[in-house]
Design a protein around this motif. Structure first.
Motif, PDB file in Angstrom:
ATOM      1  N   GLN A 156       0.850  -1.186   0.000  1.00 28.21           N
ATOM      2  CA  GLN A 156       0.000   0.000   0.000  1.00 28.21           C
ATOM      3  C   GLN A 156       0.890   1.242   0.000  1.00 28.21           C
ATOM      4  O   GLN A 156       1.696   1.436   0.907  1.00 28.21           O
ATOM      5  CB  GLN A 156      -0.929   0.018   1.218  1.00 28.21           C
ATOM      6  CG  GLN A 156      -1.994   1.115   1.155  1.00 28.21           C
ATOM      7  CD  GLN A 156      -3.045   0.957   2.228  1.00 28.21           C
ATOM      8  OE1 GLN A 156      -2.732   0.972   3.414  1.00 28.21           O
ATOM      9  NE2 GLN A 156      -4.302   0.816   1.827  1.00 28.21           N
ATOM     10  N   THR A 159       0.834   6.744  -4.961  1.00 24.51           N
ATOM     11  CA  THR A 159       1.649   6.822  -6.168  1.00 24.51           C
ATOM     12  C   THR A 159       2.129   8.245  -6.439  1.00 24.51           C
ATOM     13  O   THR A 159       1.462   9.215  -6.099  1.00 24.51           O
ATOM     14  CB  THR A 159       0.866   6.309  -7.384  1.00 24.51           C
ATOM     15  OG1 THR A 159      -0.307   7.115  -7.568  1.00 24.51           O
ATOM     16  CG2 THR A 159       0.457   4.863  -7.184  1.00 24.51           C
ATOM     17  N   ALA A 166      -2.503   3.181  -3.821  1.00 25.17           N
ATOM     18  CA  ALA A 166      -2.535   1.905  -4.528  1.00 25.17           C
ATOM     19  C   ALA A 166      -2.429   0.785  -3.504  1.00 25.17           C
ATOM     20  O   ALA A 166      -1.563   0.815  -2.623  1.00 25.17           O
ATOM     21  CB  ALA A 166      -1.389   1.810  -5.531  1.00 25.17           C
ATOM     22  N   THR A 167      -3.329  -0.192  -3.583  1.00 22.89           N
ATOM     23  CA  THR A 167      -3.318  -1.345  -2.689  1.00 22.89           C
ATOM     24  C   THR A 167      -3.257  -2.602  -3.546  1.00 22.89           C
ATOM     25  O   THR A 167      -4.173  -2.866  -4.314  1.00 22.89           O
ATOM     26  CB  THR A 167      -4.579  -1.368  -1.802  1.00 22.89           C
ATOM     27  OG1 THR A 167      -4.640  -0.146  -1.059  1.00 22.89           O
ATOM     28  CG2 THR A 167      -4.525  -2.534  -0.834  1.00 22.89           C
ATOM     29  N   LEU A 168      -2.168  -3.348  -3.413  1.00 21.91           N
ATOM     30  CA  LEU A 168      -1.900  -4.472  -4.307  1.00 21.91           C
ATOM     31  C   LEU A 168      -1.592  -5.732  -3.512  1.00 21.91           C
ATOM     32  O   LEU A 168      -0.855  -5.681  -2.520  1.00 21.91           O
ATOM     33  CB  LEU A 168      -0.689  -4.161  -5.202  1.00 21.91           C
ATOM     34  CG  LEU A 168      -0.675  -2.799  -5.893  1.00 21.91           C
ATOM     35  CD1 LEU A 168       0.690  -2.525  -6.470  1.00 21.91           C
ATOM     36  CD2 LEU A 168      -1.724  -2.778  -6.974  1.00 21.91           C
ATOM     37  N   GLU A 246     -10.692  -2.368 -10.223  1.00 23.29           N
ATOM     38  CA  GLU A 246      -9.564  -2.101  -9.330  1.00 23.29           C
ATOM     39  C   GLU A 246      -8.254  -2.013 -10.111  1.00 23.29           C
ATOM     40  O   GLU A 246      -7.412  -1.147  -9.851  1.00 23.29           O
ATOM     41  CB  GLU A 246      -9.488  -3.187  -8.260  1.00 23.29           C
ATOM     42  CG  GLU A 246     -10.624  -3.132  -7.253  1.00 23.29           C
ATOM     43  CD  GLU A 246     -10.693  -4.370  -6.369  1.00 23.29           C
ATOM     44  OE1 GLU A 246     -11.136  -4.238  -5.220  1.00 23.29           O
ATOM     45  OE2 GLU A 246     -10.316  -5.467  -6.838  1.00 23.29           O
ATOM     46  N   GLN A 249      -8.207   1.287 -12.059  1.00 24.34           N
ATOM     47  CA  GLN A 249      -7.941   2.419 -11.175  1.00 24.34           C
ATOM     48  C   GLN A 249      -6.470   2.478 -10.800  1.00 24.34           C
ATOM     49  O   GLN A 249      -5.865   3.555 -10.788  1.00 24.34           O
ATOM     50  CB  GLN A 249      -8.811   2.309  -9.917  1.00 24.34           C
ATOM     51  CG  GLN A 249     -10.290   2.597 -10.167  1.00 24.34           C
ATOM     52  CD  GLN A 249     -11.138   2.366  -8.941  1.00 24.34           C
ATOM     53  OE1 GLN A 249     -10.768   1.628  -8.030  1.00 24.34           O
ATOM     54  NE2 GLN A 249     -12.309   2.998  -8.905  1.00 24.34           N
ATOM     55  N   HIS A 250      -5.879   1.333 -10.496  1.00 22.56           N
ATOM     56  CA  HIS A 250      -4.468   1.301 -10.125  1.00 22.56           C
ATOM     57  C   HIS A 250      -3.579   1.727 -11.288  1.00 22.56           C
ATOM     58  O   HIS A 250      -2.638   2.504 -11.109  1.00 22.56           O
ATOM     59  CB  HIS A 250      -4.082  -0.100  -9.658  1.00 22.56           C
ATOM     60  CG  HIS A 250      -2.606  -0.303  -9.562  1.00 22.56           C
ATOM     61  ND1 HIS A 250      -1.789   0.495  -8.785  1.00 22.56           N
ATOM     62  CD2 HIS A 250      -1.784  -1.202 -10.162  1.00 22.56           C
ATOM     63  CE1 HIS A 250      -0.532   0.088  -8.908  1.00 22.56           C
ATOM     64  NE2 HIS A 250      -0.511  -0.937  -9.746  1.00 22.56           N
TER      65      HIS A 250
END
Length: 292
Positions: A156, A159, A166-168, A246, A249-250
């Motif tokens: 998280q 950016t 951003a949550t990946l 998602e 958006q990222h």
């Protein structure tokens, strides 16, 4: 006016971009040094700027970059510095157009580089393919951005470009990169000496070993760049539970672009085609949201 812009807070943040802006700003200042700033309030000034840019017509990228810097300076002079009341250099005509949406790093590309590259370059390529983060975000990724979740880990961070969170999910490949990071090091990616990377160095390091692996523009018919890992990453994120919305958006894409990139990756990676296309079809049809 140009000197004031160069020392203002409106200069780009990235070191490489700042250098480029300074170069073109000083060229602009030299070309128009005998003219008052008020010149750019006149409609005829647009043609004068275009005539100046024409010196780089042989290099569309340079021609267009010159216009980008001039427009940014004049926007600042009009809106913030109040050095001019108006200007006529908005939306200058561009010569360089490129569509790289069909270019992705396939599994064979990644394997070819990883087979010969040093560890610090392999870590860059794997992290880029697994997260889709831009170079400016990859170089500042630290342990502080890694969080534990009920089912594993996630990244998280806010950016650089869009200032969005951003949550990946941390994929198994990315988890291995994190686990192999020395305990006394905060940065996940560094150069061979353990020192911080710059945006230029992270891209240049991969480029050098990409070419050594035979993945040159002459061999492929196109150039593979660090940014092109984002299509690969979009596929990875779909495989690990993110919805198309998602992912879009990222990445800063439309839903259609995200779907097209994933479909393209499936076409160039036949070993994954059926699984990827099934997940893509399901995501497009149901829009099911899976929690990270």
């Amino acid at each position: 006016m140009v000197d004031d812009f160069l020392s203002s807070a409106h200069m780009p943040r990235g070191a490489r971009t700042r250098e480029d802006y300074r170069l073109w700003a000083l060229r602009f200042a030299e070309a128009f040094k005998d003219d008052p700033a008020a010149l750019f309030e006149e409609p005829e000034s647009r043609k004068e700027v275009d005539d100046w840019r024409r010196a780089w017509a042989h290099s569309p990228k340079q021609h267009d970059y010159a216009g980008t810097v001039v427009t940014r300076i004049l926007n600042w002079a009009r809106d913030d510095a109040r050095a001019i009341r108006a200007h006529h250099c908005d939306k200058l005509k561009r010569l360089y157009e490129v569509n790289r949406s069909d270019i992705v790093w396939s599994a064979s590309h990644r394997d070819a580089v990883c087979a010969i590259a040093p560890a610090w370059v392999r870590r860059i390529l794997i992290a880029a393919c697994e997260t889709g983060l831009r170079p400016g975000d990859l170089i500042r990724l630290t342990r502080a951005h890694i969080q534990t979740t009920p089912k594993g880990q996630r990244i998280q961070l806010r950016t650089n470009k869009r200032k969005q969170m951003a949550t990946l999910p941390v994929t198994p490949e990315m988890a291995a990169i994190i686990a192999d990071t020395p305990d006394d090091r905060m940065l996940i990616l560094t150069n061979a000496s353990g020192e911080p990377l710059t945006e230029h160095r992270i891209s240049e390091g991969l480029r050098q070993w990409r070419d050594k692996a035979g993945l040159t523009e002459d061999a492929l018919g196109y150039s593979l760049r660090l940014y092109d890992t984002r299509g690969t990453a979009a596929t990875r994120l779909l495989n690990h539970g993110l919805t198309l919305k998602e992912i879009a958006q990222h990445m800063g894409w439309s839903l259609r672009t995200a779907a097209n990139m994933i479909e393209k990756y499936a076409r160039v990676s036949p070993d994954e085609t059926d699984t990827i296309l099934h997940k893509l079809t399901t995501a497009q049809r149901t829009g099911t949201r899976t929690k990270v």
